[in-house]
Structure formats: C-alpha cells, structure tokens
Design an enzyme around this catalytic site. Structure first.
Site, PDB file in Angstrom:
ATOM      1  N   VAL A  25       0.847  -1.179   0.000  1.00 17.76           N
ATOM      2  CA  VAL A  25       0.000   0.000   0.000  1.00 17.76           C
ATOM      3  C   VAL A  25       0.889   1.238   0.000  1.00 17.76           C
ATOM      4  O   VAL A  25       1.948   1.233   0.603  1.00 17.76           O
ATOM      5  CB  VAL A  25      -0.898  -0.007   1.251  1.00 17.76           C
ATOM      6  CG1 VAL A  25      -1.784   1.223   1.280  1.00 17.76           C
ATOM      7  CG2 VAL A  25      -1.741  -1.267   1.291  1.00 17.76           C
ATOM      8  N   GLY A  26       0.464   2.280  -0.694  1.00 21.64           N
ATOM      9  CA  GLY A  26       1.156   3.559  -0.595  1.00 21.64           C
ATOM     10  C   GLY A  26       1.678   4.055  -1.912  1.00 21.64           C
ATOM     11  O   GLY A  26       1.335   3.558  -2.991  1.00 21.64           O
ATOM     12  N   GLU A  28      -3.569  -7.974  -1.393  1.00 17.84           N
ATOM     13  CA  GLU A  28      -4.392  -7.670  -0.229  1.00 17.84           C
ATOM     14  C   GLU A  28      -5.374  -6.546  -0.494  1.00 17.84           C
ATOM     15  O   GLU A  28      -6.519  -6.579  -0.095  1.00 17.84           O
ATOM     16  CB  GLU A  28      -3.502  -7.195   0.922  1.00 17.84           C
ATOM     17  CG  GLU A  28      -2.834  -8.270   1.691  1.00 17.84           C
ATOM     18  CD  GLU A  28      -1.923  -7.683   2.754  1.00 17.84           C
ATOM     19  OE1 GLU A  28      -1.176  -8.451   3.341  1.00 17.84           O
ATOM     20  OE2 GLU A  28      -1.945  -6.463   2.997  1.00 17.84           O
ATOM     21  N   ILE A  72      11.061  -0.672   6.402  1.00 15.14           N
ATOM     22  CA  ILE A  72      11.713   0.425   7.113  1.00 15.14           C
ATOM     23  C   ILE A  72      13.183   0.477   6.752  1.00 15.14           C
ATOM     24  O   ILE A  72      13.731   1.532   6.445  1.00 15.14           O
ATOM     25  CB  ILE A  72      11.501   0.270   8.631  1.00 15.14           C
ATOM     26  CG1 ILE A  72      10.038   0.561   8.964  1.00 15.14           C
ATOM     27  CG2 ILE A  72      12.439   1.188   9.417  1.00 15.14           C
ATOM     28  CD1 ILE A  72       9.630   0.208  10.384  1.00 15.14           C
ATOM     29  N   ASN A  81       3.917   0.224  12.191  1.00 14.11           N
ATOM     30  CA  ASN A  81       2.578  -0.320  11.963  1.00 14.11           C
ATOM     31  C   ASN A  81       2.566  -1.793  12.370  1.00 14.11           C
ATOM     32  O   ASN A  81       2.175  -2.135  13.469  1.00 14.11           O
ATOM     33  CB  ASN A  81       2.161  -0.149  10.504  1.00 14.11           C
ATOM     34  CG  ASN A  81       2.093   1.320  10.095  1.00 14.11           C
ATOM     35  OD1 ASN A  81       1.892   2.182  10.934  1.00 14.11           O
ATOM     36  ND2 ASN A  81       2.279   1.600   8.829  1.00 14.11           N
ATOM     37  N   LYS A 108      14.043  10.787   6.579  1.00  8.55           N
ATOM     38  CA  LYS A 108      14.315  11.971   7.421  1.00  8.55           C
ATOM     39  C   LYS A 108      15.351  12.890   6.758  1.00  8.55           C
ATOM     40  O   LYS A 108      16.386  13.206   7.362  1.00  8.55           O
ATOM     41  CB  LYS A 108      14.826  11.536   8.794  1.00  8.55           C
ATOM     42  CG  LYS A 108      13.854  10.644   9.560  1.00  8.55           C
ATOM     43  CD  LYS A 108      13.217  11.366  10.724  1.00  8.55           C
ATOM     44  CE  LYS A 108      12.187  10.472  11.376  1.00  8.55           C
ATOM     45  NZ  LYS A 108      11.063  11.210  11.916  1.00  8.55           N
TER      46      LYS A 108
END
Lengths: 504, 504
Positions: free
Chosen positions: A269-270, A293, A363, A383, A407
């Site tokens: 997702v995203g 999904e 990540i 998450n 970041k």
C-alpha cells in the site's frame, strides 16, 4: 430507515449506536471489521469510546480486546486508543494515537501474519471472542449479510462470536453485492482440505456471510464514507523505484523465467505501490492479474486500460476520487474484482501455487538482505508486519522497496545490521531503492552485501557501508556473514544520540 | 558386477569411479544425492577429489558447484572441501572441514530453505546444472532407478542435468524398492497444481526415478555403508526438554486444541529429537503419524510399538544398530514408511494443511522469541537453516528446543537479542529448554520476555536478563519491543572477549 435491510425480522433489531455500544462489556474481546481503512464500523466504536469515558468518570475501568482485519481509521482505533479503552490490539494497526499508546507501554499489541489470525482465533488461545462488530453493505431478504468494502476476518468473527452487532452502511454501494467470494471450507487440522484456487480469478465460496439470526443482537444504520485517504502525487523516488521494478520484470521475461503475461502481482500500500501500478500501465502489457491484499486507485486505471484483467484482494483502499471512479464504473469493475477473506487472499498455499510476485515496503534492509518492516530503532513499532510475511515467504519472487534514505537523509535505509528482523535473509529475493535494484537470488551473503551497497545504498552512506564491510571481513568471528557486533547497531545508536546516522 | 542393474543397456555403462570423475569438468555445477548422511554418492566424490588434487599439482584450478539434498559425509563434503574443490555449496552442510572453509572465506555457501531448492534450480538463476551424481539402490529391467536411503532433490537433479552419473550401492537393501513416493507433478507457475496429500500417508507419485537412458553417462558400483553416526545415550537435559514437550502436547489435547491422536509430528535431528521420540514411546499414545524430514532410530521404536502408525520423510538417519534393526524388520517398516522428495516432505502447502507440530533445534533464542538457528556470534555459520523454516512458518505449532546453556555454562542460549535471526518473533510459538517451556502464542513482546526469562533461561543468567529487561523498559526508544541497542549484543561481545557471557 434505509432499504438496505430486506429481512423483516432483522429490521426489528435496528438500534442506536449507544444502545449497541451498551452490549459491549468491559473485558470483552471484540472482532471488528476493517482493513486498510475500508469497511470498518463507523458509529459503534465512537459510541463505545463515549461509554468508556463515562465509565472512567465514575471510577470504573473499561478495556476491551480489539481484533480486526488490519488497520482501520480514527473513528475506531483512534477513538478507542484515545479513551485508553484497548487492552490488547491485534493483528495490525497504523493509527498515530494507537501507535503512541503502544510505544508508551499503555496498550498491548500482537503483530501477527495476517493469514494466521483466523487460525489463531479458531484455535482459541487468544481467548473467547465475545462480540463481532461488522460493517456490511446490506442484508438480503433471506438474512444473508452483504459484505462491505473489505472482508478481512469478518467471516471468522461472525462464526466465532457469541453476539453479532452489524453496522449497515448505506454509503457503501449496493452493487458490491456479488463481488465477494467468502470461502466456508476452512477448518482446523486434521480436517483441512486443499484450497482449490488455481487461478487468481477462481471463485470457491459464496458472495455473502452466513449468520444465524439469533446471534445478531443489534443493527445500527450508518451512512458514512470509508477513510479514503487522498494519495499524494507520485514523487520522484517512487517513480524511480517503480522503473527499476518494471525493468526487472522485463528482464525476467526475457530470461525466460516468467511468462509474458507475468505472474499474479501483489503490491503493498502507498505511494511506491501506486507508482508501480502507474508504471505497469505505461508498459504496454495487457492481460495481467493481481493476487493481493488491497486495491488502490492505480488498480482501477489498470483494470480500465486492460493492463490487468482480474484483481483479487481482501479490501479496497481508494482515495475519494477513486471511490467516485469506482462507483461510476462499478458494473465494469464487478466483473474484474474479487474480494476474499484475508486468510484466503494471503493464504501461503495459494500464494505459492500461483507464483505471486510480491512487492512490499520496509523500514530498512541490511547489507545481507535481512529486512525490518516494523520497528524504528529496534524498539518502537511503526505499523506491523501485515501480510508482507505471508507473501514474502511464499512468493515466486519477493521484492522489498524503500527510498534509500529517510528523514531528509539523516537515516540510511540500508544499514550494516537491521535493528529488528521481520524477513530473514532466506526470504528476501530483491531489494529496490531509487538508487537501483539488487537481485540477491543465488548469492552467498558477502556477494549480497557487495550488490546491496553498490546498487541500493545512497551515495552518502555507501563509503561507510564499504568501510564496515571491509573491516568486518577482517575482524569478524566468521566470514559467512561477517559482522562486528560492537558496531553492527552503531548507526542506530548514532541516530538516537545525534539525530543522524552520518558519521560527521 | 552385482545384480542390482537389471537393465542390460545400462549394465554396459558401468565404469570405475575415476572414469566417472573424469566426466566432471572444472566449473561444473553438480547436483548430488545425500540428505543427513544417507544416500550420498560414496566413490565418485573421492575420485573427484583426487582428480582435483592432480589438476592443482599441475597448476590448474578445479572447482565445482555442489548442490545436494542436505548434509552428506566426509567422503563427499569433507573430501571435496579439503581439496578446495567447492566454489559454491548449497543448500545445507554440517561437515567440519566444509564449515571451516566457509568461515575462512574460502568457500561460498548459500543457506536455503530446503523446500525452495528445487524451485530455485528449475528457475535457473543458480546457473545450469551440468551433472547429476546420484546414489540409487538399483536399476530395474525397464531402466527405472530405485531410490536409495534418501531422496532429497534427486528427482530434480536427474530431470535438470545434462549428464547423469549413478552410483548403484548394493549395501543399500533391495527391499527399499516400493517405499518411495516420487511426485512428478511439480511445475513452475503458472502451471502449478495442488499437492493432493491430505494425510501423512497419502501416496501421489511413483516408487522410482525416471531418467532417459541416453542421459546416463556412467554407472559406478559401490558397496559402502551410509554415514550412520552412532547416537549418544540420551542425556539429562534432552530428557527434561522431551518431558516439557510431551507435557505440552498433553496440555493441548486436554485444552481441546489438538485431537487425542495428536497432529503429524516433525522432529529435527539429534539427541533432543531422539529423547522426544523416546518420551512419546513411554506416553501410552498410539496411532500417531509423523510428517518430517528425517527418520532416526527412535522412530523405528515407535513404529514397532504402534505409537506411530505411519512416518513420512525424505531420508533415514540411522545409527549402525538402527540399520540392523531396520533390515531385520524391513517388511514391517515398508508398510509404515514413505520417503518423498524434499520439496514434498517440506512443502509449505502440505505442512500447513496437515497441521504439523514442529520441533526444531536452535543455537539461541532471545527474550522476545526470535530464533537463531545458523550463526555463532552472528557471523560464523554452524550448519544451516535446513528445513526448520519450512516447518516453523507453516506448522500448526512451532516449537524450538535447546539446552539453556552451552560450553559448560559459558554461553546462555537465551540472550537479550539474537546475533542472527532465522525465525522471527512472528513464527516462534513455543521455546523449550531443560528449565521449562514458554508458550508464546497470543502474547505481546514484553509478556513473551517475562515468560521466556522465567521459564527457559538458566538461573545463572536469569538475573542478568531481568536486569536488562527492566532497564530496557525505561530507556528504550519505544516500549513495544524494548531494547538498549548499545547493550543488546553485548553478551556475545563479552563471550568473544572473555570466553564467557557471564558478567564476571
């Protein structure tokens, strides 16, 4: 009263959200609908949060166990977490309030492979499921429940719970009816049978949930939209990652390792996932399938253009604009979309048989190909693992994607050693960043490190990684997977101490 | 010439080991038989090692890729590693010379889930398989190959290789014929079909390998025993671990989570696994089944006593005494034992459907339930992941076993953070040491830590673990999985520096 409740006996059970919330007691485990911000109950959780506040005001504690499909929305996770009403949450969340409570130690959270949840609930060691709280799109005259914009674990919650509370949401399109395939053939061993899906589009179930009417203790009518987060425009990094991914698919086809029609695609997702879908749309391929999904906006484009001919999932995750397009073309999409329970959309047996090509976000990855999908600095949950493990372990090719830094460059997403492992070196085939793609298949660990550093790391961090690798190759306790244990996690410590992983 | 080669055309291909070794060229990838010291070729690898030495003496390099089922024996891995003749080894090894070469950086090693190997070879990215070198028990008049005491990846090697070299070992009992079930229905996606094993004893294949005779370039006759390591007497720790495991099974039956006949058992290899089998024999249960990789001596006892009625595996791993008992009762065992290709014995689809109860050894576990099965001090490979991941991820209950300490107490096998992760927190249900059993199902990470420390850690290390946990609960970056990254791997560093993980 809307006309979505065609069964007269069940119409008599309509009540207010407050009345429904009063049916949930402190200590209950509640199985709620909801997957990626779609199909979650929208009224009763808010009323329940009020009920919890009122209890608290009178000096009584009120906490429940919240089991869902996956992530929900502020009206559910946010409201209940804010009220400190959740004792234990599973199997996935992405809510900021909820996340903060978990990482402050105020809420327990079990992060579970999404395909395993139903089996765990049936097995019974999670405790008794007291209440199912499930959004549906309607109820037929026979009393069948028409699923909403996600299925998740709803079939299991309805089967297992003593009491069922329904939210009938007239905002959900009536035409969803018939799009779902709810499989009633699962069982615990020794009674399991093969799941006879041989192609992404095979139907093996019924289009509705079956629930004995006497279990339904309350029905609440709503007319409220799903979370439907708007997607950001595709950024440059996402576009670059998508290009590497699509080049790789082309390469595999040319190498004869994948048919021209590819294999069923799973996409996370995203933004990156949407960029991949956009890229596929521009690739000229047609007749592909998806076994995944979640269906995002990009999937609607591909279905309309014929790039994808069939998409199987357990939930939608559309933007407000996507919802409008979906509604406008719903008769077209009905023929090309199947929603299944998440134990089937994510079933290891089916994923392996179909040969799914998986693509999941992460990540961070380390130089040897271990992937952290869940924990910031090894301790703080972001998450959860979601379905990434269901797909990664069983996929034909398992890819993980991330920009090479986060970041504003203070974090390298390629590190010497990940601070938490969700996907081991044995389950990660390909790593992709905007810098490039590292195909790790068939490589011993030191070869993987060379390739990950050269192809995926950001140039700012590449010399530091090369330096680590070189020194580890001399000073490690063994040279299969050379690490300097005093230094392996030092990048994370430096970030926590100084705000950056950079050496200076 | 023995009478094991009933096919006249193939009898004409009998040659010496040296002649057969001369058919293997530098740079070849060779798929060899062998799984846990059973059914590996015993003559040609030694002749090949001589050939490699001779090349080396004349200034020429000679290295090959060695692909097997799993571990072999000194005559194969030992001899070829000693000769520096292995460029790349996969998917599993346990040989001391081989291990030393790998950890010195002199040999490449890819540590692969055993169920994935055949698929990877078919997919082609490991490169071309030039030669199959496979031990068989005989050749029928029709030219069918009778498998030996292990199957492993032999079916795949024979299918894929350009040239096939057979070793016909008359030491292997002729009566093995008919015990094997070689499934010829696997395929790469999109052509995969369900694997229709619904019970551990189901047969879905043929009892032999099929090989076009023109591919067979040489046949070598041998009469040599398998490695057949003698087992040590069951020690006190293993017995205690076995008792905890069997108590747990009883508990699950009483809780209604497992039928009285249990579910099919998978057990790893070694002393603890044999102790579990011995304990099951004393438990009074009958009619159980095993769906596992390897059959050890203890399994013969259980089959004879009726505790186990059927055992499916891919290989034997018997002691010399076990071999004698097996031969003496072979007609009895033939009816109760099935050997399958490892892609089937370890198939995720079948393991999940049958609901296998898995039990695997490990090097260390951490307080949050992550397991290291492969690497000493994070860098040095011990053996490999083997089938533990195939079983752990897909099992109905996944248990990991180890004594709580090693090296006379200098190493704690329960640590703050494992130095390498092979099985993540998401895939580890139960941890067992001689101290006790920690059932981690349905627990959030901090609860898991409490239970692992209290139930599994050695009392000498328990206060240190409690101290770490308490301080991490205050100083960690987040409280989902609290770690102090500067200290998480300090136990391993202390061992490397001082020879012990103890604080002083």
């Amino acid at each position: 009263m809307s006309d979505r409740i065609a069964n007269p006996a069940l119409r008599a059970k309509v009540m207010s959200p407050d009345e429904a919330a009063a049916l949930i007691q402190p200590g209950d485990n509640v199985g709620m609908s909801g997957f990626t911000g779609a199909g979650y109950p929208k009224a009763v959780p808010l009323a329940l949060a009020d009920r919890i506040h009122a209890f608290r005001t009178h000096g009584h504690d009120f906490r429940i166990g919240v089991w869902t499909g996956a992530s929900t929305a502020p009206e559910l996770d946010g409201a209940l977490a804010e009220a400190d009403g959740i004792e234990l949450r599973l199997p996935y969340q992405s809510d900021p309030v909820s996340r903060s409570k978990i990482n402050s130690g105020l809420m327990e959270y079990i992060d579970v492979h999404l395909s395993h949840v139903a089996q765990m609930a049936w097995e019974g060691f999670l405790g008794k499921l007291d209440v199912a709280l499930v959004e549906v799109a309607g109820i037929t005259a026979e009393g069948h429940l028409i699923p909403s914009s996600s299925i998740g674990n709803n079939k299991t919650w309805i089967d297992l719970a003593d009491k069922v509370i329904l939210e009938v949401n007239s905002w959900q399109p009536e035409q969803l009816q018939g799009m779902h395939d709810v499989y009633y053939g699962t069982a615990l061993p020794p009674n399991r049978k093969p799941v006879m899906i041989l192609e992404a589009g095979d139907r093996i179930g019924v289009p509705h949930f079956i629930c004995p009417p006497e279990k339904i203790v309350g029905i609440v009518e709503t007319h409220a939209p799903d979370r439907n987060t708007a997607f950001k425009a595709i950024d440059e990094d996402s576009r670059a990652i998508a290009e590497h991914f699509i080049d790789f698919l082309d390469h595999e086809v040319r190498a004869g390792r994948m048919p021209a029609g590819l294999l069923p695609l799973q996409s996370g997702v995203g933004n990156i996932a949407n960029a991949v879908l956009a890229g596929l749309g521009e690739s000229g391929r047609t007749g592909l399938t998806a076994y995944t999904e979640v269906l995002q906006d990009g999937m609607l484009d591909l279905l309309e253009s014929g790039t994808i001919r069939l998409a199987s999932a357990t939930a939608f995750s559309l933007s407000p604009a996507g919802v409008e397009r979906f509604l406008a073309g719903i008769e077209f999409f009905r023929e090309r979309i199947i929603l299944r329970p998440q134990e089937i959309s994510n079933h290891p047996e089916v994923i392996r048989r179909l040969g799914v090509v998986a693509s999941n976000g992460m990540i961070e990855a380390d130089i040897y190909g271990n992937v952290n999908s869940t924990h910031i600095m090894g301790s703080r949950i972001q998450n959860g693992i979601g379905g990434s493990g269901d797909f990664a372990r069983n996929a034909f090719i398992s890819t993980f994607v991330t920009p090479s830094t986060a970041k504003d460059g203070a974090l390298s997403c390629i590190v010497p050693m990940v601070s938490h492992v969700d996907h081991t070196e044995h389950d990660v085939d390909v790593i992709i960043t905007e810098q490039g793609l590292a195909d790790l298949r068939g490589l011993a660990p030191r070869r993987r490190a060379e390739r990950v550093i050269a192809n995926c790391a950001h140039p700012d961090y590449r010399p530091m990684l090369e330096d680590y690798t070189e020194r580890a190759g001399k000073g490690a306790w063994g040279l299969q997977t050379p690490h300097l244990l005093g230094e392996a996690l030092s990048w994370h410590r430096r970030f926590m101490d100084t705000g950056s992983m950079r050496a200076h």
